[in-house]
Scaffold this active site. Sequence first.
Site, PDB file in Angstrom:
ATOM      1  N   GLU A 113       0.758  -1.540   0.275  1.00  0.00           N
ATOM      2  CA  GLU A 113      -0.272   0.002   0.337  1.00  0.00           C
ATOM      3  C   GLU A 113       1.066   1.656   0.090  1.00  0.00           C
ATOM      4  O   GLU A 113       2.027   1.019   0.251  1.00  0.00           O
ATOM      5  CB  GLU A 113      -0.656   0.020   0.624  1.00  0.00           C
ATOM      6  CG  GLU A 113      -1.815  -1.327   1.588  1.00  0.00           C
ATOM      7  CD  GLU A 113      -1.779  -0.919   2.717  1.00  0.00           C
ATOM      8  OE1 GLU A 113      -2.367  -0.189   3.802  1.00  0.00           O
ATOM      9  OE2 GLU A 113      -3.088  -2.455   3.214  1.00  0.00           O
ATOM     10  N   LYS A 115       2.251   4.600   1.632  1.00  0.00           N
ATOM     11  CA  LYS A 115       2.265   5.153   3.033  1.00  0.00           C
ATOM     12  C   LYS A 115       1.686   6.991   2.863  1.00  0.00           C
ATOM     13  O   LYS A 115       2.826   7.688   2.979  1.00  0.00           O
ATOM     14  CB  LYS A 115       3.933   4.591   3.036  1.00  0.00           C
ATOM     15  CG  LYS A 115       3.395   5.285   4.705  1.00  0.00           C
ATOM     16  CD  LYS A 115       5.422   5.638   5.470  1.00  0.00           C
ATOM     17  CE  LYS A 115       5.389   5.060   7.058  1.00  0.00           C
ATOM     18  NZ  LYS A 115       4.867   6.246   7.678  1.00  0.00           N
ATOM     19  N   ASP A 117       1.415  10.647   3.519  1.00  0.00           N
ATOM     20  CA  ASP A 117       2.008  10.706   5.068  1.00  0.00           C
ATOM     21  C   ASP A 117       1.171  12.297   5.571  1.00  0.00           C
ATOM     22  O   ASP A 117       1.458  13.099   4.895  1.00  0.00           O
ATOM     23  CB  ASP A 117       3.768  11.872   4.996  1.00  0.00           C
ATOM     24  CG  ASP A 117       4.646  12.389   5.249  1.00  0.00           C
ATOM     25  OD1 ASP A 117       4.308  11.792   6.107  1.00  0.00           O
ATOM     26  OD2 ASP A 117       5.493  13.185   4.056  1.00  0.00           O
ATOM     27  N   TYR A 224      -6.983   2.758   6.173  1.00  0.00           N
ATOM     28  CA  TYR A 224      -5.922   1.450   5.709  1.00  0.00           C
ATOM     29  C   TYR A 224      -5.714   0.138   6.634  1.00  0.00           C
ATOM     30  O   TYR A 224      -5.102  -0.465   6.491  1.00  0.00           O
ATOM     31  CB  TYR A 224      -5.127   1.959   5.116  1.00  0.00           C
ATOM     32  CG  TYR A 224      -4.260   3.014   6.600  1.00  0.00           C
ATOM     33  CD1 TYR A 224      -3.884   2.228   7.680  1.00  0.00           C
ATOM     34  CD2 TYR A 224      -3.715   3.900   6.037  1.00  0.00           C
ATOM     35  CE1 TYR A 224      -3.100   3.719   8.399  1.00  0.00           C
ATOM     36  CE2 TYR A 224      -3.056   5.276   6.837  1.00  0.00           C
ATOM     37  CZ  TYR A 224      -3.368   4.798   8.073  1.00  0.00           C
ATOM     38  OH  TYR A 224      -2.371   5.768   9.541  1.00  0.00           O
ATOM     39  N   LYS A 311      10.282   3.260   3.807  1.00  0.00           N
ATOM     40  CA  LYS A 311      10.414   4.513   2.894  1.00  0.00           C
ATOM     41  C   LYS A 311      11.393   4.776   2.509  1.00  0.00           C
ATOM     42  O   LYS A 311      12.781   4.582   1.984  1.00  0.00           O
ATOM     43  CB  LYS A 311      10.980   5.154   4.710  1.00  0.00           C
ATOM     44  CG  LYS A 311      11.236   5.135   6.141  1.00  0.00           C
ATOM     45  CD  LYS A 311       9.608   6.428   6.114  1.00  0.00           C
ATOM     46  CE  LYS A 311       9.829   7.657   6.358  1.00  0.00           C
ATOM     47  NZ  LYS A 311       9.484   7.847   8.067  1.00  0.00           N
ATOM     48  N   CYS A 429      25.965  40.323  20.138  1.00  0.00           N
ATOM     49  CA  CYS A 429      25.062  40.208  18.813  1.00  0.00           C
ATOM     50  C   CYS A 429      23.822  39.451  19.357  1.00  0.00           C
ATOM     51  O   CYS A 429      24.037  38.831  19.534  1.00  0.00           O
ATOM     52  CB  CYS A 429      26.111  38.696  18.329  1.00  0.00           C
ATOM     53  SG  CYS A 429      25.127  38.429  16.851  1.00  0.00           S
TER      54      CYS A 429
HETATM   55  S1  IVH Z   1      -0.510   0.418   8.878  1.00  0.00           S
HETATM   56  C1  IVH Z   1      -0.558  -2.058  13.047  1.00  0.00           C
HETATM   57  N1  IVH Z   1      -1.112   1.668   6.946  1.00  0.00           N
HETATM   58  O1  IVH Z   1       2.584   5.359   9.126  1.00  0.00           O
HETATM   59  C2  IVH Z   1       0.424  -0.839  11.503  1.00  0.00           C
HETATM   60  N2  IVH Z   1      -0.369   2.411   8.180  1.00  0.00           N
HETATM   61  O2  IVH Z   1       4.945   4.467  11.326  1.00  0.00           O
HETATM   62  C3  IVH Z   1      -0.873  -0.080  11.810  1.00  0.00           C
HETATM   63  N3  IVH Z   1       0.996   5.280   7.804  1.00  0.00           N
HETATM   64  O3  IVH Z   1       1.055   5.168  12.092  1.00  0.00           O
HETATM   65  C4  IVH Z   1      -0.689   1.470  10.870  1.00  0.00           C
HETATM   66  N4  IVH Z   1       0.443   5.270   5.489  1.00  0.00           N
HETATM   67  O4  IVH Z   1       0.382   6.665  10.472  1.00  0.00           O
HETATM   68  C5  IVH Z   1      -0.317   1.824   7.860  1.00  0.00           C
HETATM   69  N5  IVH Z   1      -1.245   2.088   4.751  1.00  0.00           N
HETATM   70  C6  IVH Z   1      -0.958   2.329   6.051  1.00  0.00           C
HETATM   71  C7  IVH Z   1      -0.192   3.404   5.693  1.00  0.00           C
HETATM   72  C8  IVH Z   1       0.152   4.162   7.434  1.00  0.00           C
HETATM   73  C9  IVH Z   1       0.817   6.000   6.391  1.00  0.00           C
HETATM   74  C10 IVH Z   1       0.895   5.833   8.753  1.00  0.00           C
HETATM   75  C11 IVH Z   1       0.245   5.420   9.838  1.00  0.00           C
HETATM   76  C12 IVH Z   1       1.364   4.674  11.221  1.00  0.00           C
HETATM   77  C13 IVH Z   1       3.048   5.319  10.710  1.00  0.00           C
HETATM   78  C14 IVH Z   1       3.559   4.134  10.779  1.00  0.00           C
END
Ligand code: IVH
Length: 681
Positions: A113, A115, A117, A224, A311, A429
């Site tokens: 999926e 990620k 931001d 998600y 990342k 300064c």
């Molecule tokens: S799953 C237990 N799916 O990334 C796992 N997180 O560092 C639940 N995020 O706190 C998270 N896109 O805020 C998941 N497709 C995605 C995501 C996602 C962004 C964020 C979310 C999470 C952080 C993880």
Amino acid sequence: MDIQQIENRINELHELLNAHNYNYYVLDKPSISDFEFDNLLLELNSLEKEHPEFLRPDSPTQRVGGEVTKNFKQVQHTYPMLSLGNTYSEEELTDFDMRIRKTIAEDFEYVCELKFDGVAIGLSYENGRLIQAVTRGDGVQGDDVTSNVKTIKSIPLQLKGDFPQKFEIRGEIFLPHAGFEKMNNDRAEIGEEPFANPRNAASGSLKMQDPKEVARRPLDCFLYFLNGENLPFSSHYENLMKAKEWGFKVSNYMIKCQSLPDVFDFINYWNKARNELSFDIDGIVIKVNDYRHWQQLGFTAKSPRWAIAYKFKAEKLATTLLSIDFQVGRTGTVTPVANLKPILLAGTIVKRASLHNEDFIKNMDIRIGDLVYVEKGGEIIPKVVGVLLDKRPLHTHAFEFIANCPECGSKLQRATGESAWFCQNENECPPQIKGKLTHFIHRKAMNIDSLGEGKIEMLYDNGLVKNAADLYDLTYEQLIGLEKILVSDVEKKQKKLSFQEKTVTNILNGIALSRKVGFERVLFAIGIRYVGETVAKKLALYFHNIENLMAATSEELLNVDEIGIKIAESILSFFKGQKNLLLIQRLKDKGLQFELSSQQMETRSSLLKGKSFVVSGVFEQFSRDEIKTLIEQNSGKNVSSVSSKTDYVLAGENMGPEKRKKAEKLNIPIISEAEFVEMIK
Ligand code: IVH
């Protein structure tokens, strides 16, 4: 303590820590010093390690980090909101895959999926109705932002179709690029500071107190993740597809993969194509699809073992270097800053970027007029990372660093071995004075939150304060009606700011209250170069009061854990400065704390007084840092290398062989963790 007493103490520590956390994070009114808080946390941590049967998931030691903000109702998450482990390379991702294959013998699928931001949100639905929206907060509890979230049009208030009676769905609230730009343009028109990036803007919007104002922000939300007892399928992908039918916005850019190469293809595709999206993503999330496998894989303390985030490396683009400015920081460091031909980089317009220092510019031979590469990683200030020499225009000149401070004109100095140029004129300064004052009032220093950078600037520009002690001389008459001195054109367009009665009272109260702030924080606040929060704590613990510290020799300073020659020299030179001595005297006269409180002294035992320890290796019950803190709390000394003066070598697993050899040669007792615990019982 018998077992019942231990359990009682653990419960008591939970309550104490939670109450202090609440005061700190929710009410924004700290009730004890960080030092005392850390002591309580350490005590709880060690009790839990000795008695894991009493370790509760809601223990204050299990907080995953992050912060809870004031003014919203605090809500406990039904399912803790964990984060994901991060990877940055195909190798790390291969390791993740191998770890999973060790546990799961059969074939399985990954779901890949985007990620997103933005800001994580948990939405609870009952009988198809949105009943609550909670931010991540510290992972255990977050802010109830339901009224704000209800204004986001893409979030359904009422579901359709065949949904479970009760469940939670998680997602990310974000601002699409177009909305972000419009919002920043609107802000610029009324003279407000623009947001640095869409994530900050989304987060800021979600935390506004007035939902009507939130409704004007074009926020959006992708979902998600589902939590619940009666979900229709026993796999992630299928449930998300179903959630789409109930009315949720679930991304179309989501695929199932049978193998790691397919996962890499997805990553590589989006690493390029992400620029074409209308919103920011900072990576790819890879999840095992089947819930049965989630059960088998379980969790680490912070994140699930069945999912990981890949990342993206920071985005890099080339643009023209128009000119170079020089910024003078709090400690007098002069940083070259590039003025660039504006470019859209990772969703924001970049006009300025750091050029690090003189050596960086010289080594790269960066010249005005060159095309330079600019990179932006997360929220960090963009930086120049390279130059395209083959695109260099004609008639450029090698760059010369300035010789005098751009703010006060004094001659710049560069110490041998240092990469930065410094303005030494620290007491005259302007940016250094303002920077010192801003540092002094900081939450982690004197915590005068009724003052901020802007107000400090007003006080300084109006000639009311030149150093920290001047703050304690401020009077009501001086402050009431005080006006901001307007400099830039943008500022001149703004409404004229002046201090009203409430602000003045708050400022004066905040200053008065800061007299109670503990010695370790006062030591941090006075701004000795290289003395950060941790070093200040170590110094306070070791020397107990400012007189002892001022009288310390270089050798004594070097005896303190984590203090090397650079810090020791900086401390010695600070106390040689007449102005610094005068400042300390004035602050003392104003009633600030320059010694540990009697309570802090009581928490120290003298069991290890006069004994010096070298700690080496990995331990079972405690981390190495915890062991070092325990040594200090019992008045012992941490030293880094074994010598004839060392009393004990505390050896963990895999201790350094050289240290062991030396200790054996010098006949220094090598003790185990258990023996050490026995010593301080
Ligand atoms: S799953 C237990 N799916 O990334 C796992 N997180 O560092 C639940 N995020 O706190 C998270 N896109 O805020 C998941 N497709 C995605 C995501 C996602 C962004 C964020 C979310 C999470 C952080 C993880």
